[in-house]
Write an enzyme that holds these catalytic residues in place. Sequence first.
Site, PDB file in Angstrom:
ATOM      1  N   HIS A  11       5.774  -4.349   2.268  1.00 20.49           N
ATOM      2  CA  HIS A  11       6.322  -5.552   1.655  1.00 20.49           C
ATOM      3  C   HIS A  11       6.042  -5.467   0.165  1.00 20.49           C
ATOM      4  O   HIS A  11       4.984  -4.984  -0.238  1.00 20.49           O
ATOM      5  CB  HIS A  11       5.630  -6.816   2.182  1.00 20.49           C
ATOM      6  CG  HIS A  11       5.758  -7.024   3.650  1.00 20.49           C
ATOM      7  ND1 HIS A  11       6.936  -7.430   4.240  1.00 20.49           N
ATOM      8  CD2 HIS A  11       4.852  -6.901   4.644  1.00 20.49           C
ATOM      9  CE1 HIS A  11       6.733  -7.548   5.551  1.00 20.49           C
ATOM     10  NE2 HIS A  11       5.487  -7.225   5.812  1.00 20.49           N
ATOM     11  N   TYR A  34      -4.380  -0.121   0.502  1.00 21.94           N
ATOM     12  CA  TYR A  34      -3.020   0.198   0.059  1.00 21.94           C
ATOM     13  C   TYR A  34      -2.286  -1.059  -0.399  1.00 21.94           C
ATOM     14  O   TYR A  34      -1.264  -1.444   0.170  1.00 21.94           O
ATOM     15  CB  TYR A  34      -2.255   0.899   1.174  1.00 21.94           C
ATOM     16  CG  TYR A  34      -3.030   2.020   1.807  1.00 21.94           C
ATOM     17  CD1 TYR A  34      -3.403   3.139   1.066  1.00 21.94           C
ATOM     18  CD2 TYR A  34      -3.439   1.953   3.135  1.00 21.94           C
ATOM     19  CE1 TYR A  34      -4.138   4.167   1.638  1.00 21.94           C
ATOM     20  CE2 TYR A  34      -4.168   2.981   3.714  1.00 21.94           C
ATOM     21  CZ  TYR A  34      -4.521   4.071   2.955  1.00 21.94           C
ATOM     22  OH  TYR A  34      -5.245   5.087   3.527  1.00 21.94           O
TER      23      TYR A  34
END
Length: 167
Positions: free
Chosen positions: A61, A135
């Site tokens: 996203h 991440y």
Amino acid sequence: MSNYRRMRVAGGTWFFTVNLENRQADLLTRHIAELKLSIQKAKQRHPFQINAWVVLPDHMHCVWTLPANDANYSQRWRAIKKAFTKSLPEHPIVWQKRFWEHSIRDERDYQAHVDYVYINPVKHGLVKSASEWPYSSFHRDVRNGLYPADWAGKVEDFQAGERKAGG
């Protein structure tokens, strides 16, 4: 055959969800260096601002802002997907054909989507707090004072990229 049309807003800010074809795969985190390089290459050729980004094993996203005179986010996704796929040893079928995009409407919508990006690894049970997931641009936003390091949000406040009413 469907005639799919995407909204175009030059200089717009967008929320995206991009999925691997195989939703059980972990290619994105296993090959994170290749993914980062693919993003860098795309940004050099077709600039955009990364407002927020999280990479999970099988999807990601992000929130981007495009340059004032540019509305072509599809070109950027094509470049990222192509470079990442080519970086893999056997060039498998990696990506779902399309991605999901949402034009950010206002500051509240922006904050809800950035929060959703950062809470996503918690929502998927990968970590207990956003700061544990490596991440993510969450760490950059903590360094810049935009989020406290112990921010966790509440998973139940987030659904499909939107903050629930009152949340």
